[in-house]
Each structure stands twice: as structure tokens, then as C-alpha cells.
Design a protein around this motif. Sequence first.
Motif, PDB file in Angstrom:
ATOM      1  N   THR A   1      50.102  38.405  38.977  1.00  0.00           N
ATOM      2  CA  THR A   1      50.125  39.778  38.965  1.00  0.00           C
ATOM      3  C   THR A   1      48.468  40.339  37.821  1.00  0.00           C
TER       4      THR A   1
ATOM      5  N   SER B   1      46.266  38.128  37.308  1.00  0.00           N
ATOM      6  CA  SER B   1      45.206  38.205  38.402  1.00  0.00           C
ATOM      7  C   SER B   1      45.378  38.579  39.255  1.00  0.00           C
ATOM      8  N   VAL B   2      46.145  39.202  39.992  1.00  0.00           N
ATOM      9  CA  VAL B   2      45.327  40.226  40.890  1.00  0.00           C
ATOM     10  C   VAL B   2      44.906  40.963  40.336  1.00  0.00           C
TER      11      VAL B   2
ATOM     12  N   ARG C   1      41.001  40.553  41.349  1.00  0.00           N
ATOM     13  CA  ARG C   1      40.443  40.281  42.935  1.00  0.00           C
ATOM     14  C   ARG C   1      39.168  40.544  43.325  1.00  0.00           C
TER      15      ARG C   1
ATOM     16  N   ARG D   1      36.243  42.388  44.661  1.00  0.00           N
ATOM     17  CA  ARG D   1      36.208  43.999  44.524  1.00  0.00           C
ATOM     18  C   ARG D   1      35.434  43.623  46.161  1.00  0.00           C
TER      19      ARG D   1
END
Length: 331
Positions: free
Chosen positions: A64, A66-67, A71, A73
Motif C-alpha cells: 500500500t 509503495s502504491v 506510483r 505520475r
Amino acid sequence: MRRGSIFQLLGIAAIAAVITSLVAVLVPWLPNPASEEAKRIHFVYWFTTVICIGVFAAVVAVMTYSVIKFRARPDDDSDGAPIHGHTKLEIIWTAIPAVLVTAISIVSAIVLAQNSRTGSHPLIVKVTAVQFAWKFTYPNGKSYGYLTLPKGRHVKLDITANDVIHSFWSPELSQKQDAVPGEHTSLVVTPSRTGTFPVICTELCGLGHALMRSHVTIIEPDKFDAWVKAGGQAAAGPPGLAVFQENGCGGCHTLKGVPGATGTVGPDLDNLKEAAAKANQPLAAFIKESIVKPGAYIAPGYSNAMPPTFGTSIPADKLNQLVQYLEQKAK
């Protein structure tokens, strides 16, 4: 890693752990144990579950985080950071699972060793599986289609089968063991509370597999001694009733007035008179032939699922008692 990031990871892990723990605790995954062995098995289950919840929470937290933080852009087509690896981190995430798996293995081995101890004077009950019923034989030679055990005493179940592979299982005892033709397997049971619990076959064994059920009744030691001296419940009533129950006939057939005789694999025995008329045979002869040569006449809507072994496994005098009993019930 910044301190704030650590707190975020811990927060996510805590939320995942709480949600998973609530699912584990609030849902009744396991029955109330009825033996000392079952209590130990449940301990291993919960010991493993706690470890799994911890690992799951850690993985969910890292994924979670890391996401959210790493993530890509919108419209960002650049390459990621040239990260090759982290040796210390890899050692840690390899060593910790190894330690946890080893701990589970050690606890499981201890419980298996404890659950195999029979004590100095165990009660030995022979368990015989047959399509599609159970037969339980006690040291005094008497056999029944149900299992009765004393609370607090070590019991060794000596398990085998007459035809195909079956599997003995009682959810409240939390142990399962295959019944294999020509072989003898065993289970040790130490009942810890009184009650009546189901016995189920968990190995696909033929047409009547789903209905191959019996029950185990756990009673106080003094009541068990009285039960043994009285010859068990199967000895009550006509002699043919005892033969009927001892051979597990109620597992496949329905017969009014007989506890546990609610099977639907075979024809309803309350309709024997009508069936004999359709087969154009005298009632007694039809009943006996249906037991010793079940394939001679197949009732409409049923298949030839009854084993042809009862003609030899049931002594002649007992067979006559069973025939007379069923004949009287049919009139």
C-alpha cells in the motif's frame, strides 16, 4: 527511510492486522473441540494464524505504501531510479520467514508426538468402513453402527476398510484418518467433554458417500461402564434390531422406529412388502436374497450399490434374526 514513513507503514500494518484479526476471531471457523488432541490441533491452527496475520499485515503495508508513494505520475514517462538491490533487506526477508516456518514445524511436531500417545491402558476400538456405513467393534466383541466413548480415557481407533478407501473424520475431534482395505491405520482420541457429534466419511467412496455418516457419543466413565455391561443400546429390543444396527444398515436405508435409520442410498425398508410383491417373491425369501445377493433385484430408481459381502460377514443365525426382524416390521 524517514521516521514519518515508518509511522505510516506501521499504521497501515496495524489497520490490516486489526481487520484480519476480527475476521479470524469473529467467524466460527472451528467447532468446539471435544478431545484433548483437538485442543492441541486448534492451538497449532491459531499459532499459525497469528504468524500469517503478522506476515500479511507487513506485506499489505509495504504494498500500500509503495502504491501511494512510488506510483508513476500522469504523463511521467521517465525511467525509475537505478536501484539494483539491498543485500541486508533480502537477508532479513529471507531469514524471518525461515524462522517462522521452523517455529511452526517444531510446534506441529510436538503436537503430533503428543497426539500419538496412547497411555498405559487405552481402550481399543476397531473401526471398519464399508460402503456405505461404519462398524465399531469393542474389546468384548460387540459391534455397533455408532461409536460410544468414555470421557477422559485414552482411546485408540484401529481403522480399516472392507472394500474401497474411506476416511474417518469427526469435526469435534479434529482428526482425520484414511481407512484402507488390507491396512490398519490408527487415531488416538482422549474425549474431553460429553455430547454426541457426527462421524463423516471424507473420502469419495461411491454412490452413498455423501450419506456415509454415523455419530460418536461421549459419556461419563461410570455411564460408559454401565453401557458396556448392558451390552450397549444395540442389544435392546429384538435381536434383529441389534444386527441391523451393528451392520450400519441405517446408513443407507430408512426404517421407522430405528434411531439413525434415515439413509436414502437404498430403498425404504418400510416398503419391503410392496417390493417383494413387485419381485414376485415371498417376503422372507425376498428380504434374505436382497441381503446376500443384492444385485438379484434392483428396486426402480436405485442402482446396484449395496456390497454383496453381508451373506458371509453376517453369521447365519444373525442373518436369520435380521430377516425375521425386517419381515415383522414390514407386516
